[in-house]
Design a protein around this motif. Structure first.
Motif, mmCIF file in Angstrom:
data_model
loop_
_atom_site.group_PDB
_atom_site.id
_atom_site.type_symbol
_atom_site.label_atom_id
_atom_site.label_comp_id
_atom_site.label_asym_id
_atom_site.label_seq_id
_atom_site.Cartn_x
_atom_site.Cartn_y
_atom_site.Cartn_z
ATOM 1 N N LEU A 126 -4.492 11.143 5.041
ATOM 2 C CA LEU A 126 -3.564 11.425 3.941
ATOM 3 C C LEU A 126 -3.290 10.171 3.120
ATOM 4 O O LEU A 126 -3.297 10.213 1.873
ATOM 5 C CB LEU A 126 -2.263 11.995 4.494
ATOM 6 C CG LEU A 126 -2.333 13.442 4.999
ATOM 7 C CD1 LEU A 126 -1.101 13.778 5.837
ATOM 8 C CD2 LEU A 126 -2.457 14.418 3.831
ATOM 9 N N TYR A 127 -3.046 9.045 3.797
ATOM 10 C CA TYR A 127 -2.807 7.791 3.077
ATOM 11 C C TYR A 127 -4.030 7.391 2.259
ATOM 12 O O TYR A 127 -3.918 6.941 1.104
ATOM 13 C CB TYR A 127 -2.444 6.674 4.052
ATOM 14 C CG TYR A 127 -1.012 6.696 4.544
ATOM 15 C CD1 TYR A 127 0.044 6.980 3.680
ATOM 16 C CD2 TYR A 127 -0.714 6.408 5.874
ATOM 17 C CE1 TYR A 127 1.348 6.979 4.131
ATOM 18 C CE2 TYR A 127 0.597 6.419 6.330
ATOM 19 C CZ TYR A 127 1.628 6.709 5.458
ATOM 20 O OH TYR A 127 2.927 6.711 5.898
ATOM 21 N N GLU A 128 -5.201 7.542 2.831
ATOM 22 C CA GLU A 128 -6.417 7.190 2.097
ATOM 23 C C GLU A 128 -6.563 8.032 0.840
ATOM 24 O O GLU A 128 -6.932 7.533 -0.228
ATOM 25 C CB GLU A 128 -7.636 7.362 3.010
ATOM 26 C CG GLU A 128 -7.739 6.308 4.099
ATOM 27 C CD GLU A 128 -8.873 6.585 5.076
ATOM 28 O OE1 GLU A 128 -9.494 7.675 4.957
ATOM 29 O OE2 GLU A 128 -9.129 5.730 5.944
ATOM 30 N N GLY A 129 -6.236 9.330 0.963
ATOM 31 C CA GLY A 129 -6.304 10.198 -0.205
ATOM 32 C C GLY A 129 -5.311 9.813 -1.278
ATOM 33 O O GLY A 129 -5.621 9.829 -2.481
ATOM 34 N N ASP A 189 0.831 -1.203 0.000
ATOM 35 C CA ASP A 189 0.000 0.000 0.000
ATOM 36 C C ASP A 189 0.863 1.249 0.000
ATOM 37 O O ASP A 189 0.573 2.216 -0.714
ATOM 38 C CB ASP A 189 -0.923 0.006 1.224
ATOM 39 C CG ASP A 189 -1.978 -1.082 1.172
ATOM 40 O OD1 ASP A 189 -2.543 -1.300 0.084
ATOM 41 O OD2 ASP A 189 -2.216 -1.723 2.209
ATOM 42 N N VAL A 190 1.937 1.226 0.804
ATOM 43 C CA VAL A 190 2.810 2.395 0.956
ATOM 44 C C VAL A 190 4.261 1.939 0.878
ATOM 45 O O VAL A 190 4.640 0.965 1.539
ATOM 46 C CB VAL A 190 2.583 3.107 2.316
ATOM 47 C CG1 VAL A 190 3.455 4.352 2.432
ATOM 48 C CG2 VAL A 190 1.115 3.460 2.515
ATOM 49 N N ARG A 237 2.431 15.170 -4.078
ATOM 50 C CA ARG A 237 1.017 15.569 -4.012
ATOM 51 C C ARG A 237 0.741 16.262 -2.692
ATOM 52 O O ARG A 237 -0.039 17.213 -2.622
ATOM 53 C CB ARG A 237 0.127 14.338 -4.161
ATOM 54 C CG ARG A 237 -1.374 14.626 -4.221
ATOM 55 C CD ARG A 237 -2.124 13.317 -4.466
ATOM 56 N NE ARG A 237 -3.547 13.540 -4.700
ATOM 57 C CZ ARG A 237 -4.474 13.506 -3.745
ATOM 58 N NH1 ARG A 237 -4.115 13.262 -2.491
ATOM 59 N NH2 ARG A 237 -5.750 13.704 -4.031
ATOM 60 N N ASN A 238 1.369 15.766 -1.630
ATOM 61 C CA ASN A 238 1.237 16.354 -0.295
ATOM 62 C C ASN A 238 2.620 16.547 0.306
ATOM 63 O O ASN A 238 3.480 15.679 0.182
ATOM 64 C CB ASN A 238 0.420 15.454 0.638
ATOM 65 C CG ASN A 238 -0.967 15.159 0.115
ATOM 66 O OD1 ASN A 238 -1.190 14.117 -0.478
ATOM 67 N ND2 ASN A 238 -1.894 16.086 0.323
ATOM 68 N N ILE A 239 2.819 17.680 0.957
ATOM 69 C CA ILE A 239 4.041 17.956 1.703
ATOM 70 C C ILE A 239 3.623 18.198 3.153
ATOM 71 O O ILE A 239 2.800 19.080 3.425
ATOM 72 C CB ILE A 239 4.794 19.182 1.156
ATOM 73 C CG1 ILE A 239 5.167 18.962 -0.316
ATOM 74 C CG2 ILE A 239 6.039 19.475 1.986
ATOM 75 C CD1 ILE A 239 5.698 20.214 -1.004
ATOM 76 N N LEU A 258 2.875 10.774 -4.464
ATOM 77 C CA LEU A 258 3.972 10.900 -3.494
ATOM 78 C C LEU A 258 3.593 11.873 -2.393
ATOM 79 O O LEU A 258 3.011 12.925 -2.651
ATOM 80 C CB LEU A 258 5.235 11.393 -4.204
ATOM 81 C CG LEU A 258 6.397 11.898 -3.321
ATOM 82 C CD1 LEU A 258 6.983 10.766 -2.491
ATOM 83 C CD2 LEU A 258 7.474 12.552 -4.185
ATOM 84 N N MET A 259 3.944 11.502 -1.172
ATOM 85 C CA MET A 259 3.874 12.408 -0.030
ATOM 86 C C MET A 259 5.275 12.547 0.556
ATOM 87 O O MET A 259 6.016 11.568 0.647
ATOM 88 C CB MET A 259 2.910 11.866 1.030
ATOM 89 C CG MET A 259 2.884 12.673 2.331
ATOM 90 S SD MET A 259 1.473 12.288 3.410
ATOM 91 C CE MET A 259 1.727 10.542 3.742
#
Length: 539
Positions: free
Chosen positions: A531-534, A25-26, A292-294, A229-230
């Protein structure tokens, strides 16, 4: 654990073919930390994995070279389905004899003939030129690097690569001795080539727990696979590398022996330091542009990220959090002294002071030791240095020698790492003297036990001690903030705490109230779960 040459992944017997394995998943990418080094970031990574048992994780460890770490310091949770390693350098090679040098010369000659026959130029070299000469670090540069059309031998021995070196010498570092620049050019770009060639670990999303090399690899894999990517930054990677570069003795700051008239004795800042600094900032920008997220830990760090090129709309502040255990009882409103009317109440025993963290230069244990020496001139202290010392044995030895030279060995003890439950219940005060921090878990752990803190004004430390909002500030200070590398100021703060028991207990109570209101583990995990779900939905 088989050694690898840096262009392939090594796994711990969990998966041998990351590109064809069932995707996790991650994929968590870390640099020089989990699971081989204990410390704040590693503890945070372990906590995030354990806190999301419904997700599967692959962990990618970026290390310096094979053999630089020992066995894992953490037992991997059951939802970690793969642990891979990739290295920025090879193991040291034995010197070549005459026949070996002749064979190498023939390999270089053959390589150059093959490269001269090519019609297309390398996109990777073009991307590196745009990074270092034009100062670019956008999606076009990332796409060029992701093409992976340049081998390490071509970088080291090819004519186009040498042409890039001369361009950098002429346009970026004209004052640098060319021979020095030649070796630094190789040291900067060879790790990049090894990372470009690393097989992709498949995952539904990528999470880099830093920018730097781990962030670069995560950005490349995200670009190649189209998976989101986060990026989470604890300390600001590029800023911390600048601190290390400022003290690096492997970069010469003179003109390489060229004598020039000087109007001042101020040291010259080497163009090679600037070259390295711009490289690390470019790595951060590449990770920022692909993310995508920071996620950052504090408003102070958010401001720094924006200044370093992070798009403000991508940034979200998610503070660290700790679990509140039943054995970590909050302090009473008043200290247990006979005269409650007295503002100044001397304790019957020595004040127990703890430095909790890795014994490495960025934590500036030297200032802590000198501050304790200052305080011990006025009050009686029982000081413990609690944390691992094997990461930088030379620095740890220097700190021990300083304690001995100051004649404080009976008061300052090095006790090694310990679990939190054995640390804070036996301390009256925690002191941090770091040059750089993100949002130290040590402070939150101390607060959970009602222990006040003295910390330097770095990262989120001030807002953790004084409050980050009007409501938070109304709780009151939970410690004292001091300047960086100021042993007299830090020592004076320790003396104040030792002499004023009521103040110490009030600050400890404020810390417990603050961590309960704003820094609980369950809240941090809830934010990351969303955040992970998004990310997974976007994949």
């Amino acid at each position: 654990m088989a050694a690898v040459d840096g262009t392939a992944l090594a796994s711990f017997g969990m998966r041998d073919d990351p590109e064809n394995a069932e995707p996790a998943d991650v994929c968590l990418l870390v640099e020089g930390t989990y699971p081989f080094v204990s410390g704040g970031v590693s503890s945070w990574v372990h906590d995030v994995i354990c806190g999301h048992p419904e997700l599967t994780f692959a962990v990618l460890y970026v290390g310096s070279y094979p053999g630089a770490h020992g066995e894992p310091r953490y037992q991997l949770p059951s939802n970690v389905v793969a642990l891979h390693r990739v290295f920025c350098q090879d193991s040291a090679l034995a010197p070549l004899d005459g026949a070996g040098r002749a064979a190498l010369r023939e390999q270089i000659r053959t390589l150059r003939v093959e490269m001269d026959a090519r019609s297309a130029s390398s996109r990777v070299l073009a991307g590196l030129q745009r990074m270092h000469v034009e100062g670019e670090a956008g999606t076009d540069v990332l796409a060029a690097l992701a093409s992976n059309d340049l081998t390490l031998p071509e970088l080291l021995h090819g004519r186009p690569s040498f042409q890039l070196l001369t361009t950098i010498a002429e346009r970026v570092a004209p004052d640098a001795p060319f021979l020095d620049l030649f070796w630094h050019y190789r040291a900067i770009f060879a790790p990049v080539l090894r990372l470009l060639a690393a097989p992709t670990v498949r995952a539904r999303c990528y999470h880099a727990v830093a920018t730097g090399y781990a962030g670069l690899l995560a950005a490349l894999w995200s670009h190649r696979t189209g998976r989101p990517l986060m990026v989470t930054e604890h300390g600001i990677y590029a800023r911390e590398r600048d601190m290390e570069l400022a003290r690096a003795d492997w970069i010469r700051d003179d003109a390489g022996g060229v004598s020039e008239p000087r109007s001042t004795w101020a040291p010259r800042v080497s163009p090679l330091r600037r070259l390295w600094s711009s490289f690390f900032r470019a790595l951060s920008r590449l990770a920022y542009v692909q993310a995508r997220n920071i996620v950052t830990l504090s408003e102070a760090n958010r401001v720094k990220q924006i200044a370093d090129g992070a798009p403000p709309a991508k940034i979200e502040i998610v503070p660290n959090g700790v679990a509140l255990h039943s054995e970590a009882r909050p302090p009473r409103d008043e200290p247990p002294v006979a005269d409650q009317r007295s503002v100044i109440a001397l304790p019957a025993r020595r004040m127990r002071v703890g430095f909790v963290g890795r014994v490495v230069p960025i934590k500036d244990l030297v200032t802590f030791v000198r501050a304790c020496d200052v305080a011990l001139g006025s009050v009686d202290l029982d000081v413990r240095v609690i944390g691992p010392m094997e990461e930088d044995p030379g620095y740890a030895a220097r700190c021990r020698q300083l304690v001995a030279r100051l004649g404080r060995s009976s008061s300052i003890q090095f006790v090694g790492p310990m679990p939190p439950a054995r640390i804070y219940g036996d301390l009256d005060l925690v002191v941090l003297t770091s040059f750089s921090e993100g949002q130290p878990l040590v402070i939150l752990e101390a607060y959970a036990w009602g222990v006040p803190v003295i910390a330097t004004d770095v990262g989120a430390c001030r807002e953790m001690i004084e409050g980050r909002s009007d409501e938070d500030r109304r709780i009151g200070p939970s410690g004292i903030v001091t300047r960086v590398a100021a042993p007299k100021e830090t020592g004076a703060a320790m003396v104040r705490m030792a002499r004023d028991v009521r103040l110490r207990w009030q600050m400890g109570a404020a810390g417990h109230q603050r961590v309960t209101a704003y820094y609980q583990r369950k809240d941090m995990l809830s934010r990351y779960r969303a955040l992970y779900e998004g990310l997974i939905e976007a994949s």
